[in-house]
Design a protein around this motif. Sequence first.
Motif, PDB file in Angstrom:
ATOM      1  N   ALA A   1       0.832  -1.208   0.000  1.00  0.00           N
ATOM      2  CA  ALA A   1       0.000   0.000   0.000  1.00  0.00           C
ATOM      3  C   ALA A   1       0.864   1.255   0.000  1.00  0.00           C
ATOM      4  CB  ALA A   1      -0.930  -0.009   1.208  1.00  0.00           C
ATOM      5  N   ALA A   2       1.912   1.253   0.830  1.00  0.00           N
ATOM      6  CA  ALA A   2       2.792   2.425   0.911  1.00  0.00           C
ATOM      7  C   ALA A   2       3.506   2.660  -0.413  1.00  0.00           C
ATOM      8  CB  ALA A   2       3.807   2.234   2.036  1.00  0.00           C
ATOM      9  N   LEU A   3       4.025   1.595  -1.013  1.00  0.00           N
ATOM     10  CA  LEU A   3       4.745   1.739  -2.278  1.00  0.00           C
ATOM     11  C   LEU A   3       3.808   2.151  -3.415  1.00  0.00           C
ATOM     12  CD1 LEU A   3       7.178  -1.304  -2.014  1.00  0.00           C
ATOM     13  CD2 LEU A   3       7.758   1.125  -1.815  1.00  0.00           C
ATOM     14  N   ALA A   4       2.571   1.664  -3.367  1.00  0.00           N
ATOM     15  CA  ALA A   4       1.594   2.076  -4.380  1.00  0.00           C
ATOM     16  C   ALA A   4       1.304   3.572  -4.256  1.00  0.00           C
ATOM     17  CB  ALA A   4       0.305   1.268  -4.229  1.00  0.00           C
ATOM     18  N   ALA A   5       1.172   4.049  -3.019  1.00  0.00           N
ATOM     19  CA  ALA A   5       0.939   5.476  -2.800  1.00  0.00           C
ATOM     20  C   ALA A   5       2.139   6.304  -3.236  1.00  0.00           C
ATOM     21  CB  ALA A   5       0.627   5.729  -1.321  1.00  0.00           C
ATOM     22  N   VAL A   6       3.337   5.807  -2.953  1.00  0.00           N
ATOM     23  CA  VAL A   6       4.553   6.495  -3.404  1.00  0.00           C
ATOM     24  C   VAL A   6       4.573   6.572  -4.925  1.00  0.00           C
ATOM     25  CG1 VAL A   6       7.063   6.280  -3.591  1.00  0.00           C
ATOM     26  CG2 VAL A   6       5.956   5.964  -1.377  1.00  0.00           C
ATOM     27  N   ALA A   7       4.262   5.462  -5.585  1.00  0.00           N
ATOM     28  CA  ALA A   7       4.272   5.430  -7.053  1.00  0.00           C
ATOM     29  C   ALA A   7       3.279   6.434  -7.630  1.00  0.00           C
ATOM     30  CB  ALA A   7       3.943   4.021  -7.543  1.00  0.00           C
ATOM     31  N   MET A   8       2.111   6.528  -7.027  1.00  0.00           N
ATOM     32  CA  MET A   8       1.112   7.489  -7.508  1.00  0.00           C
ATOM     33  C   MET A   8       1.610   8.919  -7.339  1.00  0.00           C
ATOM     34  SD  MET A   8      -1.569   6.414  -9.011  1.00  0.00           S
ATOM     35  CE  MET A   8      -2.501   7.933  -8.825  1.00  0.00           C
ATOM     36  N   ASN A   9       2.232   9.217  -6.202  1.00  0.00           N
ATOM     37  CA  ASN A   9       2.758  10.549  -5.972  1.00  0.00           C
ATOM     38  C   ASN A   9       3.915  10.869  -6.905  1.00  0.00           C
ATOM     39  OD1 ASN A   9       1.829  12.225  -3.307  1.00  0.00           O
ATOM     40  ND2 ASN A   9       1.327  10.065  -3.132  1.00  0.00           N
ATOM     41  N   VAL A  10       4.648   9.843  -7.323  1.00  0.00           N
ATOM     42  CA  VAL A  10       5.768  10.037  -8.249  1.00  0.00           C
ATOM     43  C   VAL A  10       5.270  10.410  -9.636  1.00  0.00           C
ATOM     44  CG1 VAL A  10       7.580   8.804  -9.503  1.00  0.00           C
ATOM     45  CG2 VAL A  10       7.447   8.618  -7.012  1.00  0.00           C
ATOM     46  N   VAL A  11       4.258   9.700 -10.127  1.00  0.00           N
ATOM     47  CA  VAL A  11       3.810   9.909 -11.506  1.00  0.00           C
ATOM     48  C   VAL A  11       2.742  10.991 -11.629  1.00  0.00           C
ATOM     49  CG1 VAL A  11       4.351   7.530 -12.105  1.00  0.00           C
ATOM     50  CG2 VAL A  11       2.022   8.105 -11.414  1.00  0.00           C
ATOM     51  N   TYR A  12       2.093  11.370 -10.526  1.00  0.00           N
ATOM     52  CA  TYR A  12       0.994  12.335 -10.607  1.00  0.00           C
ATOM     53  C   TYR A  12       1.400  13.649 -11.290  1.00  0.00           C
ATOM     54  CZ  TYR A  12      -2.690  15.595  -9.413  1.00  0.00           C
ATOM     55  OH  TYR A  12      -3.677  16.550  -9.509  1.00  0.00           O
ATOM     56  N   PRO A  13       2.496  14.311 -10.863  1.00  0.00           N
ATOM     57  CA  PRO A  13       2.838  15.581 -11.523  1.00  0.00           C
ATOM     58  C   PRO A  13       3.112  15.416 -13.014  1.00  0.00           C
ATOM     59  CG  PRO A  13       4.020  15.353  -9.446  1.00  0.00           C
ATOM     60  CD  PRO A  13       3.414  14.016  -9.748  1.00  0.00           C
ATOM     61  N   ALA A  14       3.812  14.354 -13.388  1.00  0.00           N
ATOM     62  CA  ALA A  14       4.174  14.165 -14.799  1.00  0.00           C
ATOM     63  C   ALA A  14       2.938  13.908 -15.660  1.00  0.00           C
ATOM     64  CB  ALA A  14       5.169  13.012 -14.935  1.00  0.00           C
ATOM     65  N   ILE A  15       2.068  13.018 -15.208  1.00  0.00           N
ATOM     66  CA  ILE A  15       0.862  12.706 -15.990  1.00  0.00           C
ATOM     67  C   ILE A  15      -0.054  13.924 -16.071  1.00  0.00           C
ATOM     68  CG2 ILE A  15      -1.256  11.325 -15.985  1.00  0.00           C
ATOM     69  CD1 ILE A  15       0.389   8.991 -14.928  1.00  0.00           C
ATOM     70  N   THR A  16      -0.162  14.654 -14.981  1.00  0.00           N
ATOM     71  CA  THR A  16      -0.989  15.857 -14.984  1.00  0.00           C
ATOM     72  C   THR A  16      -0.404  16.913 -15.910  1.00  0.00           C
ATOM     73  OG1 THR A  16      -1.720  15.432 -12.706  1.00  0.00           O
ATOM     74  CG2 THR A  16      -1.973  17.684 -13.530  1.00  0.00           C
ATOM     75  N   ARG A  17       0.919  17.078 -15.881  1.00  0.00           N
ATOM     76  CA  ARG A  17       1.562  18.090 -16.726  1.00  0.00           C
ATOM     77  C   ARG A  17       1.383  17.774 -18.207  1.00  0.00           C
ATOM     78  NH1 ARG A  17       4.910  22.306 -17.465  1.00  0.00           N
ATOM     79  NH2 ARG A  17       6.697  22.110 -18.845  1.00  0.00           N
ATOM     80  N   VAL A  18       1.486  16.514 -18.584  1.00  0.00           N
ATOM     81  CA  VAL A  18       1.305  16.140 -19.991  1.00  0.00           C
ATOM     82  C   VAL A  18      -0.070  16.580 -20.481  1.00  0.00           C
ATOM     83  CG1 VAL A  18       1.005  14.185 -21.550  1.00  0.00           C
ATOM     84  CG2 VAL A  18       2.941  14.232 -19.980  1.00  0.00           C
ATOM     85  N   SER A  19      -1.094  16.336 -19.672  1.00  0.00           N
ATOM     86  CA  SER A  19      -2.455  16.664 -20.089  1.00  0.00           C
ATOM     87  C   SER A  19      -2.730  18.159 -20.035  1.00  0.00           C
ATOM     88  CB  SER A  19      -3.467  15.930 -19.195  1.00  0.00           C
ATOM     89  OG  SER A  19      -4.779  16.087 -19.678  1.00  0.00           O
ATOM     90  N   VAL A  20      -2.237  18.830 -18.983  1.00  0.00           N
ATOM     91  CA  VAL A  20      -2.565  20.233 -18.780  1.00  0.00           C
ATOM     92  C   VAL A  20      -1.816  21.149 -19.738  1.00  0.00           C
ATOM     93  CG1 VAL A  20      -0.839  21.001 -17.081  1.00  0.00           C
ATOM     94  CG2 VAL A  20      -3.200  21.771 -16.881  1.00  0.00           C
ATOM     95  N   THR A  21      -0.764  20.651 -20.367  1.00  0.00           N
ATOM     96  CA  THR A  21      -0.032  21.460 -21.350  1.00  0.00           C
ATOM     97  C   THR A  21      -0.394  21.082 -22.785  1.00  0.00           C
ATOM     98  OG1 THR A  21       1.827  19.910 -21.227  1.00  0.00           O
ATOM     99  CG2 THR A  21       1.943  21.882 -19.840  1.00  0.00           C
ATOM    100  N   ALA A  22      -1.347  20.166 -22.942  1.00  0.00           N
ATOM    101  CA  ALA A  22      -1.704  19.715 -24.288  1.00  0.00           C
ATOM    102  C   ALA A  22      -3.181  19.958 -24.604  1.00  0.00           C
ATOM    103  CB  ALA A  22      -1.366  18.238 -24.444  1.00  0.00           C
TER     104      ALA A  22
END
Length: 320
Positions: A18-39
């Motif tokens: 659970a902890a590692l899954a939450a870490v993974a989500m926090n790691v990719v959240y900014p990148a995935i959000t940035r791809v969409s919000v700049t396109a």
Amino acid sequence: MLKSANGRRTTVVFGYIAALAAVAMNVVYPAITRVSVTATLTPADLLMLRLGISGLIFAPYLFWNASTIPRRIWIAGVPLSFFHGWGMAACVIFGLQFAPASHAAALGPGALSAWIAVLGFLVYRIAISTQKFLAIGAIITGVLLILVGSAKGLSTANSMTGDVMFLAASGLAAAYLVYVQQNRISPVLGVSLVSTYSAVVLLPWYLLAAKSGFSAASASEIICQAVFQGILSGCVVFLAINYAAQTIGSQTTGMLFALVPALGVVASLLIAKDPVSGIEWIAIFVISGGVVAGAWPAGRSTSPQAAADGVIARRCAQAD
């Protein structure tokens, strides 16, 4: 006894998952959000997806428990929804239009523990140990290095604007965490109030004044972002962090979250294709070191500062 030990071992394993899954989500959240919000999709679209969907999911909790929630908590939910909901999330999502995803990971989750320690001391006079003081110093040093790099134009052209928004988001989240820790508001009640109130605040603004990019986005992108923003980031990560803190401990969970700033750089490079300068690499590792030092167990005693650190670990995902 053997069965009990095996059960405990299984619980701990699931806690780490659970902890590692939450870490993974926090790691990719900014990148995935940035791809969409700049396109294609606008910040308003992503903000509404994140808090509108999570608000719908958590609203039934408030309905069924309305009679047990004190009036002061209902009232407190209004400013808290700004600190940890529509205000904080808007700073992150709008900031990702200007600054790299790696900055969001470093200045958001990376700076959160420093904000909490400072606000806890200023507002509630929670003592800061020498270990925490040194950790805060390392985090601040890393933050300043990132700001220097942004001022020199080493990343994106307008990264300083995004950096200020990320720091504001981290400060708002810290204010929320310090408040709920001192007033003993349960995690589920806190996120239910924040998500539901935020959805109520955002909906009129979104329908009447916000710019939308839904017409230009594909159905698959909209569905993916709805799941990613509203369900995974808005709900699943929150529950995963709380489960991890209860099973493997807040200190261990907090130390695992020290991976977010460094791994966030990798996600930024691979997913958002953001440039990362040498000074930014140094800054992010300095921040990560500060987070590790701050979360490292100092002893057996449970001080007010240790209690605050527990809140950091349980709620860290809500800062991005």
